[in-house]
Scaffold this motif. Structure first.
Motif, PDB file in Angstrom:
ATOM      1  N   LYS A 234      -7.640   1.750 -39.593  1.00  0.00           N
ATOM      2  CA  LYS A 234      -8.421   1.464 -38.384  1.00  0.00           C
ATOM      3  C   LYS A 234      -9.782   0.874 -38.726  1.00  0.00           C
ATOM      4  O   LYS A 234     -10.240  -0.067 -38.081  1.00  0.00           O
ATOM      5  CB  LYS A 234      -8.615   2.736 -37.548  1.00  0.00           C
ATOM      6  N   THR A 235     -10.433   1.436 -39.743  1.00  0.00           N
ATOM      7  CA  THR A 235     -11.744   0.936 -40.155  1.00  0.00           C
ATOM      8  C   THR A 235     -11.631  -0.502 -40.643  1.00  0.00           C
ATOM      9  O   THR A 235     -12.427  -1.366 -40.257  1.00  0.00           O
ATOM     10  CB  THR A 235     -12.342   1.822 -41.258  1.00  0.00           C
TER      11      THR A 235
ATOM     12  N   SER B 275     -18.940   2.303 -44.627  1.00  0.00           N
ATOM     13  CA  SER B 275     -18.344   3.044 -43.511  1.00  0.00           C
ATOM     14  C   SER B 275     -17.967   4.468 -43.918  1.00  0.00           C
ATOM     15  O   SER B 275     -17.882   5.360 -43.075  1.00  0.00           O
ATOM     16  CB  SER B 275     -17.119   2.309 -42.970  1.00  0.00           C
TER      17      SER B 275
ATOM     18  N   LYS C 105     -19.947  -0.640 -28.420  1.00  0.00           N
ATOM     19  CA  LYS C 105     -20.222   0.792 -28.552  1.00  0.00           C
ATOM     20  C   LYS C 105     -20.931   1.305 -27.310  1.00  0.00           C
ATOM     21  O   LYS C 105     -21.758   0.610 -26.722  1.00  0.00           O
ATOM     22  CB  LYS C 105     -21.099   1.062 -29.776  1.00  0.00           C
TER      23      LYS C 105
ATOM     24  N   SER D 277     -21.292  -6.038 -29.795  1.00  0.00           N
ATOM     25  CA  SER D 277     -20.882  -4.640 -29.945  1.00  0.00           C
ATOM     26  C   SER D 277     -20.344  -4.101 -28.624  1.00  0.00           C
ATOM     27  O   SER D 277     -20.831  -4.453 -27.550  1.00  0.00           O
ATOM     28  CB  SER D 277     -22.073  -3.789 -30.389  1.00  0.00           C
TER      29      SER D 277
ATOM     30  N   GLU E  64      -9.394  -2.647 -39.875  1.00  0.00           N
ATOM     31  CA  GLU E  64      -9.058  -3.471 -38.712  1.00  0.00           C
ATOM     32  C   GLU E  64     -10.327  -3.813 -37.916  1.00  0.00           C
ATOM     33  O   GLU E  64     -10.523  -4.956 -37.512  1.00  0.00           O
ATOM     34  CB  GLU E  64      -8.074  -2.704 -37.818  1.00  0.00           C
ATOM     35  N   LYS E  65     -11.191  -2.833 -37.714  1.00  0.00           N
ATOM     36  CA  LYS E  65     -12.457  -3.073 -37.002  1.00  0.00           C
ATOM     37  C   LYS E  65     -13.332  -4.047 -37.777  1.00  0.00           C
ATOM     38  O   LYS E  65     -13.970  -4.920 -37.185  1.00  0.00           O
ATOM     39  CB  LYS E  65     -13.225  -1.755 -36.802  1.00  0.00           C
TER      40      LYS E  65
ATOM     41  N   LYS F   7     -11.853  -7.627 -37.397  1.00  0.00           N
ATOM     42  CA  LYS F   7     -11.909  -8.226 -36.061  1.00  0.00           C
ATOM     43  C   LYS F   7     -13.306  -8.257 -35.455  1.00  0.00           C
ATOM     44  O   LYS F   7     -13.534  -8.974 -34.486  1.00  0.00           O
ATOM     45  CB  LYS F   7     -10.977  -7.466 -35.116  1.00  0.00           C
ATOM     46  N   GLY F   8     -14.254  -7.488 -36.001  1.00  0.00           N
ATOM     47  CA  GLY F   8     -15.539  -7.334 -35.343  1.00  0.00           C
ATOM     48  C   GLY F   8     -16.638  -8.286 -35.761  1.00  0.00           C
ATOM     49  O   GLY F   8     -17.677  -8.344 -35.116  1.00  0.00           O
TER      50      GLY F   8
ATOM     51  N   THR G 249     -23.329  -3.524 -34.722  1.00  0.00           N
ATOM     52  CA  THR G 249     -21.943  -3.575 -35.197  1.00  0.00           C
ATOM     53  C   THR G 249     -21.820  -2.858 -36.541  1.00  0.00           C
ATOM     54  O   THR G 249     -20.946  -3.170 -37.336  1.00  0.00           O
ATOM     55  CB  THR G 249     -21.458  -5.037 -35.327  1.00  0.00           C
TER      56      THR G 249
ATOM     57  N   PHE H 209     -21.255   0.350 -39.219  1.00  0.00           N
ATOM     58  CA  PHE H 209     -20.144   1.280 -39.382  1.00  0.00           C
ATOM     59  C   PHE H 209     -20.589   2.637 -39.902  1.00  0.00           C
ATOM     60  O   PHE H 209     -19.762   3.439 -40.317  1.00  0.00           O
ATOM     61  CB  PHE H 209     -19.093   0.693 -40.332  1.00  0.00           C
TER      62      PHE H 209
END
Length: 173
Positions: A30-31, A139, A45, A43, A33-34, A37-38, A90, A92
């Motif tokens: 998941k990390t 992260s 959040k 942001s 992936e973020k 894509k980020g 953005t 982590f």
């Protein structure tokens, strides 16, 4: 009878280990992936006022020793900089958030410092794999709400506990 208990303990330990490893792999995926894509996006959040107070901890803890001028609270609020911070955050990790907030509150006036910061930004913009790997490593520091990392070093949170305890806990692993 003891063999069954020992077998049960081994089974529980094995299942726990597998569950933990699976959970870690899922979180790592998941990390990554973020991170993939980020980049360059606004942001999404959801940060509330209380969390901004925690994030501002680093700035507030070293504000008195800050070199140069910083953006005071009145100007910061007039410019609605909390909203700008939310839009560009953005990061982590909580440490990343605290540093971003600090950088926004302390503009760079020195040409030398400004050029150095720009070289770093350009480097990571051009070297995607290095940027992603460093984002992934950072992260691992975590993004826990309700805390200010710097309060443990500058604030009363750290001072209330005998530092010997931290040294002992640091030696345990």
């Amino acid at each position: 009878y003891m063999l069954y208990i020992l077998g049960y303990i081994v089974l529980v330990a094995a299942v726990s280990t597998l569950f933990s490893a699976g959970s870690k792999l899922k979180n790592d995926f998941k990390t990554k992936e973020k991170i993939n894509k980020g980049w360059g996006l606004k942001s999404n959040k959801k940060i509330d006022i209380e969390e901004i107070q925690d994030i501002s901890g680093y700035f507030r803890n070293i504000e008195g020793s800050s070199q140069g001028e910083y953006i005071d609270d009145i100007t910061w609020n007039d410019l609605e900089m909390d909203n700008i911070f939310k839009d560009i955050d953005t990061t982590f990790s909580r440490v990343g958030q605290e540093n971003l907030y600090y950088m926004l509150r302390n503009p760079v006036y020195s040409d030398k410092k400004f050029q150095f910061r720009n070289r770093i930004i350009e480097y990571f913009a051009k070297n995607e794999e290095h940027r992603k790997s460093i984002q992934y490593i950072i992260s691992k520091l975590g993004m826990k709400s309700g805390i200010s990392i710097s309060n443990y070093f500058y604030g009363d949170d750290f001072k209330e506990i005998n530092p010997v305890i931290y040294r002992i806990l640091g030696l345990i692993p």
